[in-house]
Each structure stands twice: as structure tokens, then as C-alpha cells.
Design an enzyme around this catalytic site. Structure first.
Site, mmCIF file in Angstrom:
data_model
loop_
_atom_site.group_PDB
_atom_site.id
_atom_site.type_symbol
_atom_site.label_atom_id
_atom_site.label_comp_id
_atom_site.label_asym_id
_atom_site.label_seq_id
_atom_site.Cartn_x
_atom_site.Cartn_y
_atom_site.Cartn_z
ATOM 1 N N ARG A 251 0.830 -1.197 0.000
ATOM 2 C CA ARG A 251 0.000 0.000 0.000
ATOM 3 C C ARG A 251 0.854 1.231 0.000
ATOM 4 N NH1 ARG A 251 -5.434 0.090 2.015
ATOM 5 N NH2 ARG A 251 -6.118 -2.060 1.845
ATOM 6 N N GLY B 283 0.414 5.843 -0.070
ATOM 7 C CA GLY B 283 -0.428 6.897 0.465
ATOM 8 C C GLY B 283 -1.852 6.844 -0.060
ATOM 9 N N SER B 284 -2.010 6.740 -1.352
ATOM 10 C CA SER B 284 -3.362 6.739 -1.938
ATOM 11 C C SER B 284 -3.556 5.564 -2.865
ATOM 12 C CB SER B 284 -3.571 8.017 -2.750
ATOM 13 O OG SER B 284 -3.286 9.130 -1.979
ATOM 14 N N SER B 285 -2.815 4.517 -2.624
ATOM 15 C CA SER B 285 -2.933 3.402 -3.565
ATOM 16 C C SER B 285 -2.836 2.061 -2.854
ATOM 17 C CB SER B 285 -1.809 3.492 -4.598
ATOM 18 O OG SER B 285 -0.578 3.209 -3.980
ATOM 19 N N VAL C 130 -1.671 -1.950 -4.019
ATOM 20 C CA VAL C 130 -1.102 -2.734 -5.116
ATOM 21 C C VAL C 130 -1.482 -4.198 -4.891
ATOM 22 C CG1 VAL C 130 1.012 -3.375 -6.336
ATOM 23 C CG2 VAL C 130 0.797 -1.090 -5.353
ATOM 24 N N LYS D 58 -1.745 -1.705 -9.718
ATOM 25 C CA LYS D 58 -1.774 -0.588 -8.775
ATOM 26 C C LYS D 58 -3.090 0.161 -8.941
ATOM 27 C CE LYS D 58 1.034 3.368 -7.322
ATOM 28 N NZ LYS D 58 2.390 3.908 -7.282
ATOM 29 N N ASP E 18 11.989 10.266 -4.598
ATOM 30 C CA ASP E 18 11.476 9.525 -3.442
ATOM 31 C C ASP E 18 12.219 8.190 -3.316
ATOM 32 O OD1 ASP E 18 9.937 9.103 -1.212
ATOM 33 O OD2 ASP E 18 8.155 8.431 -2.301
HETATM 34 N N1 LIG Z 1 5.182 -3.940 -9.279
HETATM 35 C C1 LIG Z 1 5.098 -4.309 -8.004
HETATM 36 N N2 LIG Z 1 5.295 -5.591 -7.628
HETATM 37 C C2 LIG Z 1 5.229 -5.973 -6.333
HETATM 38 N N3 LIG Z 1 4.957 -5.136 -5.312
HETATM 39 C C3 LIG Z 1 4.743 -3.847 -5.612
HETATM 40 C C4 LIG Z 1 4.805 -3.359 -6.961
HETATM 41 N N4 LIG Z 1 4.556 -2.031 -6.951
HETATM 42 C C5 LIG Z 1 4.359 -1.719 -5.667
HETATM 43 N N5 LIG Z 1 4.473 -2.787 -4.858
HETATM 44 C C6 LIG Z 1 4.315 -2.812 -3.392
HETATM 45 O O1 LIG Z 1 3.338 -1.845 -3.018
HETATM 46 C C7 LIG Z 1 3.928 -0.822 -2.188
HETATM 47 C C8 LIG Z 1 3.289 0.524 -2.548
HETATM 48 O O2 LIG Z 1 3.512 0.801 -3.929
HETATM 49 P P1 LIG Z 1 3.924 2.250 -4.441
HETATM 50 O O3 LIG Z 1 5.132 2.703 -3.690
HETATM 51 O O4 LIG Z 1 4.019 2.225 -5.921
HETATM 52 O O5 LIG Z 1 2.635 3.070 -3.981
HETATM 53 P P2 LIG Z 1 2.492 4.659 -3.777
HETATM 54 O O6 LIG Z 1 1.048 4.980 -3.510
HETATM 55 O O7 LIG Z 1 3.079 5.362 -4.943
HETATM 56 O O8 LIG Z 1 3.372 4.823 -2.483
HETATM 57 P P3 LIG Z 1 3.824 6.166 -1.740
HETATM 58 O O9 LIG Z 1 2.650 6.657 -0.972
HETATM 59 O O10 LIG Z 1 4.968 5.681 -0.856
HETATM 60 O O11 LIG Z 1 4.279 7.110 -2.804
HETATM 61 C C9 LIG Z 1 5.421 -0.912 -2.473
HETATM 62 O O12 LIG Z 1 6.207 -0.474 -1.391
HETATM 63 C C10 LIG Z 1 5.628 -2.395 -2.735
HETATM 64 O O13 LIG Z 1 5.754 -3.114 -1.520
#
Ligand SMILES: Nc1ncnc2c1ncn2[C@@H]1O[C@H](COP(=O)(O)OP(=O)(O)OP(=O)(O)O)[C@@H](O)[C@H]1O
Length: 535
Positions: A264, A266-268, A270, A285, A386
Site C-alpha cells: 500500500r 499513500g493513496s494506492s 497494489v 496498482k 522519493d
Molecule cells: N510492481 C510491483 N510488484 C510488487 N509489489 C509492488 C509493486 N509495486 C508496488 N508494490 C508494493 O506496493 C507498495 C506501494 O507501492 P507504491 O510505492 O508504488 O505506492 P504509492 O502509492 O506510490 O506509495 P507512496 O505513498 O509511498 O508514494 C510498495 O512499497 C511495494 O511493496
């Protein structure tokens, strides 16, 4: 590669404290070149580490040190017994086992399953073995719960499979050849697990359901303009319960089965998902654009940047993306990505939980992988902004970079970009990313007059890399111990703040009288952006 002889006495008496006026980037890198913190590595070690698939590196981390090399491998074409263990009760289920014959441990076809798991007399167990399934290159076990309530709760109870070459069904003494069932199970009433592969039992369940489900989905799409409600795919074969459910989603007219959550942000969220046609695994995602703290434009920006980086092999692959309107959740951005394994943050936590320091060659391996990834984005004019362990994930045999939500694309004639918000993760953020040029006398990142102005450059990423490197060596980031956020920000921005480099004995007996590769030399060959810092 230049080699240098270690002077052991010289090495051990230093306990370096470096003033922050040379910035952490420089200090972290130099500390490796001139202090006991230098990675004392044989050139051979480095080459080995660089060639070693990451999975192997992790296996090393997971395995018991005192085990014989011999014991770590199951010889091909030998009978293998899989032993289910109930982790909650913490006692092996002695009579319940499956014999596989002619198992090729190189993950090729296994010839036959000789026996199913016996469940009689074990009514007290929350889990019942259902069947084994032989897929083309994968072997799966299916386990069913007697109680629906237990499924979610006890999913963690199933996950251990003990492999043994022993015909007497005894688990290995030290149980170190253990494969975890991951927990793909989102189903009600039944659970499936797997080993040696990440493909699931869902495969054959899905085959029989496919036509029906496509029809269902088509009907639903015709009836409903909001076509991507999660679709329930009906009850499973072989399940005593009729509540077997899968979530599926269609992105650009391609269906994906959602298996489990991977992480997870902040706003997502996966998810691990599965393309039922090609049988390929993907990460999906789901970004809640309406909930996004920062601008939704930034997430769209992530997609654009990822498109630009698709030729880079250290960047996560993106297969598709689509923005959809959800009746209750608002605008959702779906991004179909290559599925990676654990992120580096989780790997580091796991290692520190085991109370072991990271081995030098593993630090080196991760570090080089990170440098390769950052080099690729910088060469393409992208500042990530980041960089942190959670944004490097294991994929194929490398680490790959993810999360370009706040990344910036720099024009070829520019070296920096102005942002009007401070961006990054606190423990890894560079001083310039916090330094509001319109409010020079205060660490307050807002601006009393005019828009805040933060000048970010490629070097901001290098700072974050320095923080990660520090963490790899000392188990924490350089400012992590400062609990108060305001004090932390002040320390990061204060050039006179001293960053402590504790003396740690990174020199193992094996390496004491050997040659050392100065870390800086490697970096020089790797990242042009670091050259200026080293010289
Ligand atoms: N392609 C992927 N394969 C496996 N796990 C993933 C993948 N992309 C993301 N994750 C997992 O999901 C988590 C959150 O993904 P991501 O950092 O892209 O989300 P975000 O919303 O952009 O995060 P942040 O709020 O930190 O910016 C990652 O730390 C990772 O553990």
C-alpha cells in the site's frame, strides 16, 4: 579495477565523524572509501554477488548457517516428501503428507503424486487437505478449511511446507528448507497454496469457469456503463463451500484476476493479479485519484514517466493503464505492472528481525543494483525524488525501481527543477528538497510571501542513496534517531549537524588480510552523477 591493501591497525582505530557541511552524499560515500566502514570485499566476492540471482541471495539470508551445502539441495529425481505443519499449533501433522515421485527440483515437471494427504483422525485441525494439482511446471496443493471463519484468520497457519528427502516423513532437523505458502487466498471457504512457483490452483478452477465468466462479464458490461465492478466468478470446483469468490477487473478490455494485496502507498493499493489467458502474473496498482493527498496529476505523471523508461531493465515494466470512474470510490487509476517480489524495506526488516547484520557482499549487491537503477533514470533525464528501500523491489534477478509518483522529467539542457511543495520521505529527503528559496531564513517549508520554491536536482536522489547506504551499513537512516519531526528537518538542513558514523566491525576474519576494492572506484564506474562528489 584498482585494488588496495588494508592496513588493519589503521582501519580499526578510526571512528569517523563527518561534518555535514560536506553533505551526507559525500560523507556516506567517502566513509566507505577511507574508514573501517569500507566494504572489504574481494573482487571475486563482488563479481559473485553481482552474478548471483537475487533469489539466491535471499535464500542465503533465510537459510540456516549450520546446514551442510549438501543438505540444502534436494537432488533431482529423488522422492520428496512434503510435510504440512500447522504453525498455530506449532506441531508437525505427522500423518499427513504427500509423496511426490520423480521430482525434478529444477522446477520441471514432477511425474506423479503418489499419495494424497490423509486427513482422517485429524478432525481437530482447522485445515483439511483437498488435493494436489500438477500444472505444467508447477505443483500446487490445495487445502480447505472446515470453518469459514477460520479461513482469513488461519491463512497463516497453513503456510509451511517442509521438504525432505527422507522417506520416513520426518521434517528436517533444522527445518531450514522451508518454503512458505504465500497467502494468495481471498476466497471464502477454501484456500490454496503453492510452492516453488507463484502460480496457483486457480488455474484449473478458472479454466472451467472461463466461458461462463466472460459471458457474465459481458452481460454486466452491456447492462452497466460502469463496466468494472468487481465480478464474482462463481463457486469453485472441488469445494464443499459455495462461497468461492474471485475478484476480477478489466483494464483496457483485458481481464485480470485479483489474488491478494502486495502493498500500500499513500493513496494506492497494489494487488497481485493474474492474467487468465496468458497465465502471466502482474501487479495491479489501484490509485484512488479522488483521495490522493497530492494532485491526481502526479499519478498520471507516474504513468507518463514509466512509459518513457520502458527500455530500462532496472525499472519496473508497465503494461497498461486506465482511468475509470467508480460509482462509490470516484476516479480510479489502474496501472498494470510487472509483478515484483519483496521490496527492499521488507527485506531489511526481515533481516533485522532475524538479528543478523547484512553480509558485505549482499550490501554490495543491493547497492550496485540501486546505482544501476538510478543511473538509468538519470540518463533519461528523470529525478525520482522519493528514493527509499520501499521503492526498490526484487524483480527477476535484480532490484527494480518503482513509484514515480513525484518524479520529475528534466529537459536536456537543465539540471534542476523547481517544485512548489517539499517532496520526499522524511528519512531520505535531501536538504534542498526542504529548502524553500522564498523563505530562506526559516525551515518552515511554507512561504509567507509568494509561492514556495524548492530546487530539486539529480543530486537530491544521490542524497537519498547516501541515506539508504547508511541504513544498509548501520541498520538505521542517519536522521532516524531524531524523533521530533521539526528537529529532524532542522538537522537535515543544518550543514554543521554532525552525522555519526559508528565504528562497526565489518572486517571479517576471512577478509582481513585480503585486498580491498575501494568503494568509490566502483561508483565511479557506475554513476556519472557521483563522480563530482568523489573528486
Ligand atoms: N510492481 C510491483 N510488484 C510488487 N509489489 C509492488 C509493486 N509495486 C508496488 N508494490 C508494493 O506496493 C507498495 C506501494 O507501492 P507504491 O510505492 O508504488 O505506492 P504509492 O502509492 O506510490 O506509495 P507512496 O505513498 O509511498 O508514494 C510498495 O512499497 C511495494 O511493496
Amino acid at each position: 579495477m584498482e585494488l588496495k591493501k588494508v592496513d588493519r591497525n589503521e582501519e580499526n582505530k578510526e571512528n569517523l565523524t563527518i561534518s555535514n557541511n560536506k553533505l551526507l552524499r559525500s560523507a556516506a560515500v567517502k566513509s566507505l572509501s577511507f574508514t573501517p566502514l569500507r566494504l572489504n570485499l574481494l573482487q571475486k566476492d563482488i563479481l559473485e554477488a553481482a552474478n548471483e540471482p537475487l533469489s539466491t541471495v535471499e535464500d542465503v539470508l533465510e537459510s540456516d548457517d549450520d546446514r551442510d551445502e549438501e543438505e540444502k539441495r534436494i537432488p533431482p529425481n529423488k522422492n520428496v516428501t512434503f510435510h504440512l505443519k500447522n504453525r498455530l499449533e506449532d506441531s508437525p501433522i505427522d500423518h499427513e503428507s504427500i509423496k511426490l515421485s520423480s521430482v525434478d527440483t529444477s522446477n520441471k515437471l514432477c511425474d506423479s503424486f503418489e499419495e494424497k494427504l490423509l486427513t482422517k483422525n485429524r478432525n481437530d485441525l482447522p485445515w483439511k487437505f483437498v488435493e494436489t494439482v500438477e500444472l505444467q511446471t508447477n505443483r500446487s496443493l490445495m487445502v480447505e478449511s472446515k470453518s469459514l471463519d477460520l479461513v482469513e484468520e488461519n491463512i497463516q497457519a497453513v503456510p509451511r511446507i517442509h521438504c525432505s528427502t527422507d522417506h520416513n516423513l520426518k521434517p528436517l532437523k533444522n527445518q531450514s528448507f522451508v518454503k512458505n505458502f504465500e497467502t494468495p487466498i481471498k476466497f471464502n471457504g477454501a484456500a490454496s497454496g503453492h510452492f516453488n512457483s507463484e502460480l496457483f490452483k486457480i488455474d484449473n478452477i478458472f479454466e472451467s469457469r472461463k466461458k461462463l465468466n466472460y459471458r457474465e462479464q459481458e452481460n454486466q458490461q452491456n447492462k452497466n456503463t460502469v463496466h468494472n465492478e468487481e465480478v464474482i466468478l462463481g463457486s469453485p470446483m472441488n469445494s464443499t463451500s459455495n462461497n468461492f469468490m474471485f475478484n476480477s477487473i478489466s483494464i483496457k478490455h483485458k481481464m485480470y484476476i485479483i489474488m491478494k494485496e502486495l502493498g500500500r502507498g499513500g493513496s494506492s493499493v497494489v494487488y497481485f493479479c493474474f492474467d487468465p489467458i496468458t497465465k502471466e502474473e502482474r501487479a495491479l496498482k489501484k490509485v484512488f485519484l479522488s483521495r490522493a493527498k497530492s494532485s491526481a496529476v502526479e499519478y498520471i505523471n507516474e504513468v507518463e514517466i514509466l512509459k518513457k523508461l520502458q527500455t530500462c531493465n532496472r525499472i519496473i515494466r508497465m503494461y497498461d493503464s486506465e482511468v475509470q470512474e467508480h460509482p462509490t470510490e470516484g476516479k480510479i487509476l489502474w496501472v498494470v505492472l510487472e509483478k515484483g517480489g519483496m521490496d527492499l524495506d521488507k527485506i531489511l526488516k526481515k533481516v533485522s528481525g532475524q538479528g543478523k547484520p547484512l553480509a558485505n557482499h549482499i550490501i554490495m549487491f543491493y547497492w550496485m543494483e540501486m546505482l544501476y537503477a538510478v543511473k538509468q533514470i538519470h540518463e533519461n533525464g528523470i529525478i525520482h525524488s522519493d528514493l527509499k528501500p520501499a521503492n526498490f523491489i526484487k524483480a527477476e534477478t535484480s532490484l527494480k525501481l518503482i513509484d514515480f509518483g513525484i518524479a520529475s522529467c528534466i529537459q536536456s539542457d537543465m539540471t534542476s527543477v523547481i517544485k512548489n511543495v517539499a517532496i520526499g520521505s522524511l528519512d531520505y529527503i535531501s536538504p534542498e528538497a526542504l529548502f524553500n528559496e522564498n523563505n530562506r531564513n526559516s525551515i518552515d517549508t511554507s512561504s509567507p510571501h509568494g509561492n514556495p520554491k524548492f530546487k530539486i536536482s539529480f543530486k537530491s536522489d544521490v542524497w537519498s542513496l547516501g541515506c539508504i547506504l547508511y541504513q544498509l551499513l548501520f541498520g538505521r537512516t542517519p536522521f532516524q534517531h531524531i524523533g521530533n519531526s521539526y528537529a529532524k528537518l532542522s538537522a537535515i538542513m543544518d550543514p554543521s549537524h554532525e552525522i555519526k558514523f559508528p565504528a562497526v566491525d565489518k572486517v571479517t576474519d576471512k577478509l582481513i588480510d585480503t585486498y580491498v576494492v575501494p568503494f568509490g572506484m566502483l561508483i565511479k564506474n557506475i554513476d556519472i552523477c557521483l563522480i563530482s562528489i568523489l573528486e
